[in-house]
Design a protein around this motif. Structure first.
Motif, PDB file in Angstrom:
ATOM      1  N   LYS A 220       0.847  -1.186   0.000  1.00  0.00           N
ATOM      2  CA  LYS A 220       0.000   0.000   0.000  1.00  0.00           C
ATOM      3  C   LYS A 220       0.885   1.239   0.000  1.00  0.00           C
ATOM      4  O   LYS A 220       1.794   1.364   0.814  1.00  0.00           O
ATOM      5  N   THR A 221       0.596   2.146  -0.930  1.00  0.00           N
ATOM      6  CA  THR A 221       1.428   3.337  -1.061  1.00  0.00           C
ATOM      7  C   THR A 221       0.731   4.609  -0.625  1.00  0.00           C
ATOM      8  O   THR A 221       1.383   5.621  -0.416  1.00  0.00           O
ATOM      9  N   ALA A 222      -0.608   4.592  -0.507  1.00  0.00           N
ATOM     10  CA  ALA A 222      -1.386   5.823  -0.361  1.00  0.00           C
ATOM     11  C   ALA A 222      -0.929   6.783  -1.462  1.00  0.00           C
ATOM     12  O   ALA A 222      -0.806   6.378  -2.612  1.00  0.00           O
ATOM     13  N   ASN A 223      -0.653   8.037  -1.129  1.00  0.00           N
ATOM     14  CA  ASN A 223      -0.289   9.012  -2.160  1.00  0.00           C
ATOM     15  C   ASN A 223       1.215   9.134  -2.389  1.00  0.00           C
ATOM     16  O   ASN A 223       1.657   9.961  -3.182  1.00  0.00           O
ATOM     17  N   TRP A 224       2.008   8.281  -1.719  1.00  0.00           N
ATOM     18  CA  TRP A 224       3.468   8.404  -1.752  1.00  0.00           C
ATOM     19  C   TRP A 224       4.100   7.548  -2.848  1.00  0.00           C
ATOM     20  O   TRP A 224       5.113   6.884  -2.633  1.00  0.00           O
ATOM     21  N   LEU A 225       3.561   7.567  -4.041  1.00  0.00           N
ATOM     22  CA  LEU A 225       4.070   6.693  -5.101  1.00  0.00           C
ATOM     23  C   LEU A 225       5.510   7.018  -5.479  1.00  0.00           C
ATOM     24  O   LEU A 225       6.334   6.105  -5.648  1.00  0.00           O
ATOM     25  N   GLY A 226       5.839   8.283  -5.630  1.00  0.00           N
ATOM     26  CA  GLY A 226       7.184   8.653  -6.048  1.00  0.00           C
ATOM     27  C   GLY A 226       8.276   8.163  -5.114  1.00  0.00           C
ATOM     28  O   GLY A 226       9.182   7.413  -5.530  1.00  0.00           O
ATOM     29  N   PRO A 227       8.239   8.557  -3.841  1.00  0.00           N
ATOM     30  CA  PRO A 227       9.284   8.110  -2.915  1.00  0.00           C
ATOM     31  C   PRO A 227       9.383   6.588  -2.803  1.00  0.00           C
ATOM     32  O   PRO A 227      10.485   6.052  -2.676  1.00  0.00           O
TER      33      PRO A 227
END
Length: 371
Positions: A220-227
């Motif tokens: 699960k990434t929530a909104n932190w896809l880039g990092p």
């Protein structure tokens, strides 16, 4: 230190407890104590106002505080009206009033889910004498207007917000502390698997499991896809399947790698650009650009295909997912100076009914390996 705050059901329960206390004692509480159940702790919630509406009804008001989470319900008022009733039925009947969403796929039932129902029932039943019964109506005065800023309608909830969640503690998905927790989960799974599946939220996680993907490979990434893409690359993950709702995941095609709506959007611009690339007639590009949601734009394209025998939906979304793959790998390369092969990325997007719209070429390959 991050303040996690509480989820919306907790404030709804606190208001209901205060309203019931008024009915029984004719006294206004300044705080309501709520047993969160999950976790096993007590929360003291400030009550703004309590008023008797009639001999048998009372209304209490509190205000949402999700802590440091970037949550659009922050400071929104929550009302609970409690009414005595006699007759057959449960001791506590919970219903949604103005601002509580309706579930289109469940005969318009109020969008008050399991944890919220259990929380309200458990806390209120303890305050009832034998034979007493109440009807609890939860009202979100700003719920209808706030709902248009969410993706609720994409998943069949209209006319308001949902009371959902599995815990009383608000999970601040957009704070550094939560990113640390996601990174820890990623590190554990990267030590076991070279191929992982990134899901932004619960809908993706649920659908991925149903399609037969190993739950241990889901992140699960929530909104932190880039990092997390960069972190996975540095941890030696060789393949990542980006699996998500099209209205969220398409942001990556525009180079947006933190997908919270408070920070960036661009969905209609991305969709319209790919419509233009595919040479969709200008009148339809205009319709897509001014659609209120990505789901509405998708419906327009599908309707156009069904009435004209065209294949615009597949052409446009195939272009989007291939661009997602390309931009994801560009992002990893530009944010990492490690001289190793860039992690391979593929993508799959689904609609509000959890039906897959399309997959990129790499996404198809990864799905065959993972399912």
């Amino acid at each position: 230190m991050t303040n996690s705050g509480y989820t919306l059901p907790v404030f709804a329960c606190a208001a209901a407890v205060a309203a019931l206390h008024w009915l029984r004692q004719r006294q206004a509480l300044t705080f309501s104590s709520v047993d969160l159940i999950t976790p096993a702790e007590i929360a003291d919630i400030p009550i703004e106002q309590v008023a008797g509406i009639s001999k048998n009804s009372a209304l209490a008001i509190t205000r949402s505080d999700p802590g440091d989470n970037l949550d659009l319900t922050k400071n929104t008022p929550i009302w609970a009206m409690v009414t005595w009733y006699e007759g057959d039925g449960e001791r506590v009947i919970i219903q949604g009033g103005e601002g509580i969403g309706k579930q289109l796929n469940n005969d318009g039932k109020a969008a008050i889910y399991g944890y919220a129902e259990n929380l309200l029932t458990e806390n209120l039943q303890r305050l009832l004498a034998p034979g007493e019964k109440i009807i609890v109506t939860i009202i979100l005065p700003q719920g209808r207007s706030l709902a248009v800023r969410t993706s609720n309608s994409a998943f069949g909830v209209v006319e308001g917000l949902s009371l959902l969640g599995t815990t009383g503690i608000s999970q601040p998905l957009s704070t550094p502390d939560q990113l640390t927790a996601f990174r820890d989960d990623l590190k554990e799974k990267a030590s076991q698997f070279k191929s992982l599946v990134f899901c932004i939220g619960e809908n993706g996680l649920d659908l991925a499991r149903k399609l037969g993907i190993n739950p241990q490979q889901l992140v699960k990434t929530a909104n932190w896809l880039g990092p997390l893409l960069v972190e996975a690359h540095l941890l030696g993950v060789q393949e990542i399947l980006l699996f998500g709702y099209h209205g969220k995941l398409m942001k990556l095609a525009g180079g947006i790698f933190h997908t919270h709506h408070h920070l960036a959007d661009g969905r209609r611009e991305i969709l319209a650009a790919h419509c233009a690339i595919a040479s969709l007639p200008c009148s339809h590009i205009h319709t897509v650009f001014y659609s209120p949601t990505a789901e509405a734009a998708l419906k327009h394209l599908r309707h156009l295909d069904s009435t004209t025998g065209s294949n615009w939906t597949n052409q446009i979304y195939s272009s989007i997912v291939e661009t997602i793959d390309h931009r994801a790998q560009e992002y990893i390369k530009s944010h990492s100076n490690r001289e190793i092969n860039t992690t391979v990325c593929g993508s799959v997007v689904f609609d509000r009914d959890r039906q897959i719209i399309t997959s990129s070429k790499t996404g198809c390959m990864l799905m065959e390996k993972l399912c």
